[in-house]
Design an enzyme around this catalytic site. Structure first.
Site, mmCIF file in Angstrom:
data_model
loop_
_atom_site.group_PDB
_atom_site.id
_atom_site.type_symbol
_atom_site.label_atom_id
_atom_site.label_comp_id
_atom_site.label_asym_id
_atom_site.label_seq_id
_atom_site.Cartn_x
_atom_site.Cartn_y
_atom_site.Cartn_z
ATOM 1 N N ASP A 88 -1.982 6.553 6.383
ATOM 2 C CA ASP A 88 -3.020 5.723 5.760
ATOM 3 C C ASP A 88 -3.454 4.683 6.783
ATOM 4 O O ASP A 88 -2.832 3.645 6.927
ATOM 5 C CB ASP A 88 -2.454 5.052 4.501
ATOM 6 C CG ASP A 88 -3.466 4.092 3.867
ATOM 7 O OD1 ASP A 88 -4.589 3.958 4.399
ATOM 8 O OD2 ASP A 88 -3.116 3.471 2.838
ATOM 9 N N LYS A 98 -12.931 -1.586 5.974
ATOM 10 C CA LYS A 98 -12.250 -2.503 6.882
ATOM 11 C C LYS A 98 -12.797 -2.365 8.303
ATOM 12 O O LYS A 98 -13.375 -3.294 8.820
ATOM 13 C CB LYS A 98 -10.743 -2.258 6.834
ATOM 14 C CG LYS A 98 -10.112 -2.916 5.612
ATOM 15 C CD LYS A 98 -9.494 -1.965 4.647
ATOM 16 C CE LYS A 98 -9.052 -2.677 3.369
ATOM 17 N NZ LYS A 98 -8.141 -1.863 2.575
ATOM 18 N N TRP A 115 0.827 -1.216 0.000
ATOM 19 C CA TRP A 115 0.000 0.000 0.000
ATOM 20 C C TRP A 115 0.855 1.258 0.000
ATOM 21 O O TRP A 115 0.526 2.235 -0.671
ATOM 22 C CB TRP A 115 -1.024 -0.018 1.138
ATOM 23 C CG TRP A 115 -2.088 -1.033 0.864
ATOM 24 C CD1 TRP A 115 -2.364 -2.153 1.586
ATOM 25 C CD2 TRP A 115 -2.994 -1.065 -0.258
ATOM 26 N NE1 TRP A 115 -3.377 -2.875 0.998
ATOM 27 C CE2 TRP A 115 -3.785 -2.232 -0.119
ATOM 28 C CE3 TRP A 115 -3.219 -0.226 -1.351
ATOM 29 C CZ2 TRP A 115 -4.774 -2.571 -1.048
ATOM 30 C CZ3 TRP A 115 -4.207 -0.564 -2.280
ATOM 31 C CH2 TRP A 115 -4.968 -1.727 -2.119
#
Ligand SMILES: *Cc1c(COP(=O)(O)O)cnc(C)c1O
Length: 360
Positions: free
Chosen positions: A172, A196, A102
């Protein structure tokens, strides 16, 4: 119908009481005669829900008033571009920490808008540990420092917050927000795709210090200009109203559980049970250094790849779903977000022990 234990990395398990309440309210919200998803985002009813959700998140995370809380679209991947557009503020360069898939993607997009300096990089060790802070090559004039507190694919998680001094820190938090308490004042910007730990996909939360707003690049799409969305309470254009409503229900549920403080205790215990099962013998393996193992995403490998499909299909038969690793990585991964009950982890550990005794 019985519901399975769902270990999906995202979109992930939702709290059952939230789904039950949404089902009950689906046709007719309150006494309004319509579903939430059929209402104007400008209606008083929806605006109450939107403000209640913001209040809920502010309470759960103790977010001070000098931070804006935005509910946007596009997911975390869109923020990879939107953050440099809003935060470079004519400074030209930003510092990024590379710890896995990511952060790689964040670096790739940021490079389109400015100069990216990779100030720490764990790729030489295959992202199994986090470079010590003292080795980071930070630029005191950088527009900001970006890092990924939890790498969802690799299962690598910071259990500390970098102290970047006067340089704004951007995180993030897609897969770790609300899993434990975070001191928001240590960050300039926190962002997270909802799917999530917040709610269904389609909504993205951005928490940003207001003094950084107002200097977005002129070419920034208006719905992605933080200053505009802050002024318009995230209602510049039509937001994903139903996802926002579900996030509100999740925040209420979390509050009833005791908030991130209480979730942290359960989440640590859930993760520990699974890592203990992996470490107990030679059959299962997780290569991440123990001090940076993720509480939320636990990747593990079997001794032989040919067992992967067997493991997955046998797990599914006993109601343990979505244990496959990221598509480009393979192996197994169990995601243990807030809505995954501890009983699910107990059942998974029991299954893993049985599986090992049959195939080990
Ligand atoms: C899932 C995830 C993303 C991507 O989110 P999208 O909403 O699909 O864009 C980005 N970063 C992290 C850490 C993630 O876990």
């Amino acid at each position: 119908m019985t519901r399975a234990y769902n270990f999906c990395a995202g979109p992930a398990a939702m709290p059952e009481p939230v789904l039950a309440r949404a089902q009950q309210e689906l046709m007719n919200w309150g006494k309004s005669g319509a579903s939430i998803m059929e209402m104007s985002h400008r209606s008083a009813t929806f605006q109450d829900i939107a403000r209640h959700a913001e209040r809920g998140l502010r309470d759960l995370m103790h977010i001070p008033d000098d931070y804006a809380v935005l509910f946007l679209q596009g997911g975390a991947s869109t923020q990879f571009a939107v953050i440099p557009m809003n935060l470079l503020r004519g400074r030209g360069t930003a510092d990024y920490v590379r710890t896995g898939i990511w952060s790689d993607k964040a670096i790739e997009q940021a490079g389109k808008y400015g100069k990216v300096r990779v100030v720490a990089d764990s790729s030489a060790g295959n992202h199994t540990s986090i470079p010590e802070f003292s080795t980071w090559d930070l630029d005191p004039n950088a527009a900001y420092v970006h890092y990924t507190p939890n790498e969802t694919v690799g299962g690598l998680e910071f259990d500390w917050i970098p102290d970047t001094g006067d340089v704004p820190l951007v995180a993030d938090m897609s897969s770790t927000i609300l899993s434990r308490p975070f001191d928001v004042t240590k960050f300039a910007l926190i962002y997270a795709g909802a799917q999530k730990n917040i709610g269904p996909s389609g909504i993205t939360v951005v928490i940003v210090r207001r003094d950084l707003l107002g200097e977005a690049m002129p070419e920034t799409p208006i719905p992605f200009n933080y200053a505009v969305q802050d002024k318009d309470a995230s209602l510049y254009n039509t937001p994903p109203t139903f996802a926002w409503y579900l996030a509100d229900l999740v925040f209420d549920w979390l509050k009833a559980q005791g908030g991130p403080e209480a979730m942290a205790v359960v989440n640590q215990r859930k993760a520990q049970k699974l890592y203990d099962a992996i470490d107990a013998g030679d059959f299962y393996r997780n290569k991440v250094s123990p001090e940076c193992r993720s509480w939320m995403n636990v990747p593990f490998q079997l001794p032989d790849k040919s067992l992967d499909p067997v493991f997955l299909s046998e797990a599914e038969k006993v109601g343990l779903l979505n244990l496959n690793g990221f598509r480009t990585v393979g192996g197994m991964r169990a995601s243990l977000y807030n809505a995954v009950p501890e009983a699910g982890v107990d059942r998974l550990v029991q299954f893993m022990n049985e599986f090992e005794s049959r195939y080990g």
